[in-house]
Design an enzyme around this catalytic site. Structure first.
Site, mmCIF file in Angstrom:
data_model
loop_
_atom_site.group_PDB
_atom_site.id
_atom_site.type_symbol
_atom_site.label_atom_id
_atom_site.label_comp_id
_atom_site.label_asym_id
_atom_site.label_seq_id
_atom_site.Cartn_x
_atom_site.Cartn_y
_atom_site.Cartn_z
ATOM 1 N N LYS A 69 111.217 80.568 56.270
ATOM 2 C CA LYS A 69 111.270 79.105 56.269
ATOM 3 C C LYS A 69 110.038 78.613 57.007
ATOM 4 O O LYS A 69 109.874 78.861 58.203
ATOM 5 C CB LYS A 69 112.539 78.622 56.960
ATOM 6 C CG LYS A 69 112.588 77.114 57.070
ATOM 7 C CD LYS A 69 113.917 76.630 57.554
ATOM 8 C CE LYS A 69 113.925 75.113 57.649
ATOM 9 N NZ LYS A 69 115.233 74.621 58.089
ATOM 10 N N LYS A 106 111.409 79.181 51.594
ATOM 11 C CA LYS A 106 111.521 77.728 51.609
ATOM 12 C C LYS A 106 110.310 77.129 52.291
ATOM 13 O O LYS A 106 109.972 77.601 53.378
ATOM 14 C CB LYS A 106 112.797 77.360 52.365
ATOM 15 C CG LYS A 106 112.956 75.914 52.707
ATOM 16 C CD LYS A 106 114.206 75.742 53.510
ATOM 17 C CE LYS A 106 114.352 74.280 53.886
ATOM 18 N NZ LYS A 106 115.492 74.041 54.725
ATOM 19 N N TYR A 165 117.596 69.872 44.221
ATOM 20 C CA TYR A 165 118.230 68.565 44.025
ATOM 21 C C TYR A 165 118.252 68.176 42.551
ATOM 22 O O TYR A 165 118.872 67.189 42.178
ATOM 23 C CB TYR A 165 117.512 67.501 44.877
ATOM 24 C CG TYR A 165 117.533 67.878 46.341
ATOM 25 C CD1 TYR A 165 118.666 67.643 47.116
ATOM 26 C CD2 TYR A 165 116.459 68.543 46.928
ATOM 27 C CE1 TYR A 165 118.720 68.038 48.445
ATOM 28 C CE2 TYR A 165 116.495 68.947 48.251
ATOM 29 C CZ TYR A 165 117.633 68.697 49.002
ATOM 30 O OH TYR A 165 117.685 69.110 50.309
HETATM 31 C C1 PBG Z 1 117.183 72.366 58.933
HETATM 32 C C2 PBG Z 1 117.014 72.232 57.480
HETATM 33 C C3 PBG Z 1 115.966 71.525 56.884
HETATM 34 C C4 PBG Z 1 116.148 71.611 55.518
HETATM 35 C C5 PBG Z 1 117.310 72.354 55.275
HETATM 36 N N1 PBG Z 1 117.833 72.751 56.528
HETATM 37 C C6 PBG Z 1 114.874 70.710 57.441
HETATM 38 C C7 PBG Z 1 114.190 71.030 58.680
HETATM 39 O O1 PBG Z 1 113.902 72.191 58.982
HETATM 40 O O2 PBG Z 1 113.909 70.072 59.389
HETATM 41 C C8 PBG Z 1 115.213 70.967 54.542
HETATM 42 C C9 PBG Z 1 115.627 70.893 53.149
HETATM 43 C C10 PBG Z 1 114.862 69.924 52.351
HETATM 44 O O3 PBG Z 1 113.796 69.400 52.738
HETATM 45 O O4 PBG Z 1 115.333 69.665 51.240
HETATM 46 N N2 PBG Z 1 118.101 73.225 59.407
#
Ligand code: PBG
Length: 341
Positions: free
Chosen positions: A209, A266, A331
């Site tokens: 991530k 991600k 989405y």
């Molecule tokens: C945080 C989390 C995030 C997303 C999913 N879980 C955002 C972040 O790290 O601030 C982002 C998903 C998206 O942008 O669609 N636990």
């Protein structure tokens, strides 16, 4: 009008002509290498518990925060569309947030009630839950902060995440998905789930991530931006550096050794090389999260008349599959499945 065509009698001596296989729709279909169906897609769902009905998310056209009472029917309709499952994200009222994210461990908390609604309405439809503290903290970070507020504490955060994951499995989650990027959380969660008897609950690890600017619209949707006063929350102390490939492989090796069931990359579209890297290095199934900003930018360009919404949607998803993802959180899940009729 005159056209400056080359003379028609010009002939290349060319035995290899790849275009032969592109001449008919049937051959193009038969030779397609990558298959994308609704069965590969997971729909993220934002759930709120306030008064009123569905609330649109301004920066994500077509996405709503749905009330808890709509979760059951929504899951039934997504199951009928043939999707792979839902990923639940709670949207908490600001008054329930605090520095420790204590609402995450409320045994009657929003996400736990949402899991129960989903499972009561569609028992066989997979439910994935997020394991991270950002929807619950008043500072918007994914974990607990040190005293000066300068760093997210690793081990103390993992201690909370472990409890959160057990509560979610107990409520019926099929896969818990740690998205926090703390070290060692996959192994700790696995141990706690097994000790509590939830050996059948899986772990979808957010392995790679990245600290991405593409999460902006999500932070509006769950209110972590409002809590923090900015969508530009700096999570570089725990999320991966977008410049790094080897670091993603290292995370993958650790998550695999800690018994993750699936690994996730991600964002997805800007990180196709990472998806491919992991595909070549692990035999575990892979997921990719086409995040909020990837969705919003396609919608924004379509609104301006600059891109074709449906074709860019489908191409963006196909590219993520082609890179090597088995599952895609997107989405676009409902719209894609509806378009496939
Ligand atoms: C945080 C989390 C995030 C997303 C999913 N879980 C955002 C972040 O790290 O601030 C982002 C998903 C998206 O942008 O669609 N636990």
């Amino acid at each position: 009008m005159t056209h400056a065509n080359p003379p028609h009698d010009f002939k290349l001596e060319l035995p290899c002509r790849p275009r032969r296989l592109r001449r008919s729709a049937a051959l193009r279909r038969a030779l397609e290498e990558t298959v994308l169906t609704p069965a590969h897609l997971v729909a993220p769902l934002f759930v709120h518990d306030g008064p009123g009905g569905a609330e649109p998310v301004a920066s994500m056209p077509g996405v709503e925060r749905i009330p808890l009472s709509a979760v059951g029917e929504t899951c039934r309709s997504l199951e009928r569309l043939g999707l792979a499952g839902v990923a639940l994200f709670p949207v908490l009222e600001a008054r329930l947030k605090d520095a420790g994210g204590s609402a995450a461990l409320d045994p009657d908390g929003l996400v736990l009630r949402a899991i129960r609604e989903a499972k009561a309405a569609a028992p066989g439809f997979p439910v994935i839950t997020d394991v991270a503290l950002d929807p619950y903290t008043d500072h918007g970070h994914d974990g607990l902060l040190n005293e000066s507020g300068t760093e997210v504490l690793n081990d103390a955060t993992v201690a909370v995440l472990v409890k959160m994951a057990v509560l979610q499995a107990e409520a019926g989650a099929d896969l818990v998905a740690p998205s926090d990027m703390m070290d060692g959380r996959v192994g700790a969660i696995r141990g706690a789930l097994d000790a509590a008897g939830f050996t059948g609950a899986g772990i979808l690890a957010y392995t790679a991530k990245f600290a991405s600017a593409y999460y902006g619209p999500f932070r509006e949707a769950v209110g972590s931006a409002a809590a923090a006063g900015t969508t530009l929350l700096d999570k570089r102390g725990y999320q991966l550096n977008p410049a790094n490939r080897r670091e993603a492989l290292r995370e993958a090796a650790l998550d695999e050794a800690e018994a993750a069931d699936l690994l996730m990359v991600k964002p997805a579209g800007p990180y196709l090389d990472i998806i491919r890297d992991l595909r070549e290095r692990t035999d575990l199934p892979l997921a990719a999260y086409q995040v909020s900003g990837e969705y919003s930018q396609i919608h924004a360009a379509a609104r301006l008349g600059w891109l074709d919404l449906e074709r860019c949607r489908d191409e963006s998803l196909l590219a993520i599959r082609r890179a090597g993802a088995d599952l895609i959180l997107t989405y676009f899940a409902r719209a894609y499945a509806e378009a496939r009729g």
